[in-house]
Design a protein around this motif. Structure first.
Motif, PDB file in Angstrom:
ATOM      1  N   ILE A  43      22.861   0.790 -25.475  1.00 32.68           N
ATOM      2  CA  ILE A  43      21.552   1.473 -24.736  1.00 32.68           C
ATOM      3  C   ILE A  43      22.035   2.890 -23.959  1.00 32.68           C
ATOM      4  CG2 ILE A  43      19.946   1.870 -23.279  1.00 32.68           C
ATOM      5  CD1 ILE A  43      19.416  -0.327 -25.802  1.00 32.68           C
ATOM      6  N   GLN A  44      22.719   3.186 -23.441  1.00 36.45           N
ATOM      7  CA  GLN A  44      24.196   4.607 -23.542  1.00 36.45           C
ATOM      8  C   GLN A  44      24.064   5.445 -25.131  1.00 36.45           C
ATOM      9  OE1 GLN A  44      25.063   1.352 -23.022  1.00 36.45           O
ATOM     10  NE2 GLN A  44      25.953   1.035 -21.568  1.00 36.45           N
ATOM     11  N   ILE A  45      23.856   4.797 -25.901  1.00 33.19           N
ATOM     12  CA  ILE A  45      23.769   6.171 -26.962  1.00 33.19           C
ATOM     13  C   ILE A  45      22.169   6.501 -27.306  1.00 33.19           C
ATOM     14  CG2 ILE A  45      24.207   6.459 -29.120  1.00 33.19           C
ATOM     15  CD1 ILE A  45      26.670   3.876 -30.384  1.00 33.19           C
ATOM     16  N   PHE A  46      21.530   5.521 -26.889  1.00 36.27           N
ATOM     17  CA  PHE A  46      20.260   5.804 -26.967  1.00 36.27           C
ATOM     18  C   PHE A  46      20.501   7.329 -25.575  1.00 36.27           C
ATOM     19  CE2 PHE A  46      15.887   5.720 -25.022  1.00 36.27           C
ATOM     20  CZ  PHE A  46      15.052   4.485 -25.542  1.00 36.27           C
ATOM     21  N   MET A  47      20.274   7.172 -24.559  1.00 34.54           N
ATOM     22  CA  MET A  47      20.274   7.563 -23.309  1.00 34.54           C
ATOM     23  C   MET A  47      21.089   8.900 -23.536  1.00 34.54           C
ATOM     24  SD  MET A  47      20.950   4.606 -20.210  1.00 34.54           S
ATOM     25  CE  MET A  47      20.488   5.851 -19.319  1.00 34.54           C
ATOM     26  N   ILE A 264      16.878   9.873 -29.425  1.00 36.33           N
ATOM     27  CA  ILE A 264      15.721  11.773 -29.844  1.00 36.33           C
ATOM     28  C   ILE A 264      14.859  11.198 -29.698  1.00 36.33           C
ATOM     29  CG2 ILE A 264      16.483  13.501 -31.622  1.00 36.33           C
ATOM     30  CD1 ILE A 264      19.508  12.634 -31.993  1.00 36.33           C
ATOM     31  N   LEU A 265      14.213  10.595 -30.837  1.00 35.19           N
ATOM     32  CA  LEU A 265      12.809  10.396 -31.196  1.00 35.19           C
ATOM     33  C   LEU A 265      12.339  10.280 -29.847  1.00 35.19           C
ATOM     34  CD1 LEU A 265      12.995   8.861 -34.818  1.00 35.19           C
ATOM     35  CD2 LEU A 265      11.992  11.524 -34.531  1.00 35.19           C
ATOM     36  N   ILE A 272      10.376  10.946 -22.059  1.00 36.24           N
ATOM     37  CA  ILE A 272      10.903  10.300 -20.622  1.00 36.24           C
ATOM     38  C   ILE A 272      12.201  10.083 -21.619  1.00 36.24           C
ATOM     39  CG2 ILE A 272      10.532   7.825 -20.023  1.00 36.24           C
ATOM     40  CD1 ILE A 272       7.406   7.506 -21.348  1.00 36.24           C
ATOM     41  N   TRP A 273      12.917   9.485 -19.626  1.00 39.18           N
ATOM     42  CA  TRP A 273      14.427   9.484 -19.526  1.00 39.18           C
ATOM     43  C   TRP A 273      14.298   8.125 -19.555  1.00 39.18           C
ATOM     44  CZ3 TRP A 273      18.972  11.236 -20.572  1.00 39.18           C
ATOM     45  CH2 TRP A 273      20.322  10.620 -19.791  1.00 39.18           C
ATOM     46  N   ASP A 274      14.184   7.043 -18.852  1.00 35.01           N
ATOM     47  CA  ASP A 274      13.826   5.961 -18.819  1.00 35.01           C
ATOM     48  C   ASP A 274      14.654   5.311 -20.647  1.00 35.01           C
ATOM     49  OD1 ASP A 274      12.903   3.163 -18.509  1.00 35.01           O
ATOM     50  OD2 ASP A 274      14.525   3.743 -16.965  1.00 35.01           O
ATOM     51  N   PRO A 275      14.973   4.647 -20.603  1.00 33.25           N
ATOM     52  CA  PRO A 275      14.830   4.192 -21.274  1.00 33.25           C
ATOM     53  C   PRO A 275      13.667   3.222 -22.136  1.00 33.25           C
ATOM     54  CG  PRO A 275      17.168   3.410 -20.946  1.00 33.25           C
ATOM     55  CD  PRO A 275      16.289   4.402 -20.174  1.00 33.25           C
TER      56      PRO A 275
END
Length: 447
Positions: A43-47, A264-265, A272-275
């Protein structure tokens, strides 16, 4: 030295760090790829991907895409290069590091690697607890994120406690489920945020300057820890032609691209920042949203088991000769002490990555220089298990000099510190008489 005493179980101690002979390897190519597919749902990659676009970042969609592809290819290269000693000789990272840093000095290098893993362990567990909290709040109206966080720690500890086999099968079995959910998320983000993404593509000039290179630094930095100690996993992979390149390409690159593009998408589509909130906001109904949260929970388990629990547990086991099971429990306790609930919501998230990668870059650069240039891919493995050289101050000094200078260029830390430390180490090994003799190619001693 007994070469085949390396089956990692709850009662294992230092003897499990001995070389693993090729006939004792537990991973074939397919299971190794599946293990990495499930482990790469970070999930950190997502962030990090979320942070590229406004309002957090200043890139546009095209530039973010370039960053993603460049970072993915670079990660593949360093994974392949630094996995080679583990694959060839069957040795773990902390033993590999003894060549460049000395027997005790390798512990210093290992601590620099594993401290970020403890932080990531806590962060992953907090994200999983947030997803669990969403499920119970949506269905039963019950919310208790602290309880779920502790339960997460306990359950992951139980799985990791049994050793490498349990980690292998847990991750491999869930790989297809993980991949299916990720593809679904991408489709929903494109469907939900098409107009916003089109505007982001057309109306944002972005930057090809420092923000672009800082984005690459963060993208690579989030996985540079795993690349450094991947010998801990590649030593279990059958040493066959192309296994290294193919295994890491198909296990890491596609999943990294998917996770980064989801971030990115989601930034372009939702802002929204929160994953957790970003993913839930594009899900069409509560039933699917709950299923998605279950996926996030599973994803934190698979990632933590491979990338964030095993490395620090191995180092603790080696340093104090503790049992593997005891080391796993200690890592879980330490991860709680990192206060992940603060870091995961902090605007300093990318700064945190850049700061620790300032020292991880030099560590990786020295490891690669030592193996490929100084020793010409030939280690005397028996010598790595002897305490004759307790500290290689050239390696330790080069790492810290590079790291300190890297901090001065924090947004592109490892880009500066990695080549600098590699150059310092190579020059010292070549021109300082006390070290020059160590650069003679050694006899090949492969597992």
């Amino acid at each position: 030295m007994t070469k085949d005493s390396s089956n990692l179980t709850q009662g294992s101690r230092r003897e499990s760090l001995n070389p693993i002979s090729n006939e004792k390897r537990m991973f074939g190519l397919s299971t190794y790829i599946m293990m990495w597919i499930s482990s790469m749902v970070v999930i950190q990659i997502f962030m990090v991907g979320q942070s590229f676009l406004p309002p957090v970042g200043s890139l546009n969609l095209f530039q973010a895409g370039v960053v993603t592809f460049v970072s993915a290819l670079f990660l593949w290269v360093i994974f392949v290069l630094n996995s080679k000693p583990g694959l060839t000789y069957g040795i773990p990272f902390i033993v590999q590091a003894r060549s460049a840093f000395g027997y005790n000095g390798a512990r210093i290098a290992s601590l620099i690697r594993v401290l970020p893993a403890v932080f990531w362990y806590g962060i992953g567990s907090w994200i999983g607890a947030s997803a669990t909290n969403f499920i119970t709040d949506s269905i039963w109206g019950y919310s208790n994120i602290w309880l779920y966080f502790i339960l997460f720690q306990v359950l992951q500890t139980i799985i990791a406690y049994s050793g490498m086999n349990s980690i292998k099968w847990f991750d491999s079995i869930l790989s297809f489920v993980v991949l299916g959910f990720l593809i679904y998320i991408v489709i929903q983000l494109i469907k939900f945020g098409g107009l916003n993404m089109e505007n982001s593509w057309e109306n944002n000039d972005g930057s090809w300057g420092m923000p672009f290179f800082a984005a690459i630094t963060a993208s690579v930095g989030v996985l540079i820890t795993a690349a450094i100690n991947n010998g801990d996993l590649s030593r279990y992979l059958e040493n066959k032609p192309k296994n290294n390149r193919i295994g890491h390409f198909f296990g890491i690159v596609p999943m990294f691209l998917i996770m980064m593009f989801i971030g990115i998408l989601s930034a372009a589509a939702t802002g929204i920042w929160d994953p957790i909130q970003a993913i839930v906001s594009v899900i069409p109904n509560p039933v699917v949203a709950v299923a998605m949260m279950i996926f996030i929970i599973v994803a934190q388990f698979t990632t933590n088991l491979t990338i964030n629990i095993k490395p620090p547990a191995l180092v603790i086991m080696e340093m104090f000769n503790l049992k593997w099971g005891t080391a796993v429990i200690l890592v879980g306790i330490l991860s709680i002490a990192t206060f992940p609930w603060i870091l995961v919501s902090s605007s300093a998230f990318n700064t945190f990555i850049a700061f620790y990668s300032a020292f991880l870059g030099p560590l990786l650069g020295i490891l690669l220089t030592d193996y490929y240039i100084v020793h010409k891919q030939n280690y005397r493995v028996e010598e790595l298990y002897q305490r004759d050289v307790k500290y290689n101050w050239l390696g330790i000094g080069s790492m810290f000099i590079g790291g300190i200078i890297g901090i001065c260029f924090l947004s592109i830390a490892w880009m500066v510190s990695m080549p600098l430390s590699a150059l310092l180490y190579w020059a010292g090994m070549k021109f300082i008489p006390a070290y020059r003799v160590q650069s003679t190619p050694a006899a090949v001693d492969k597992a």
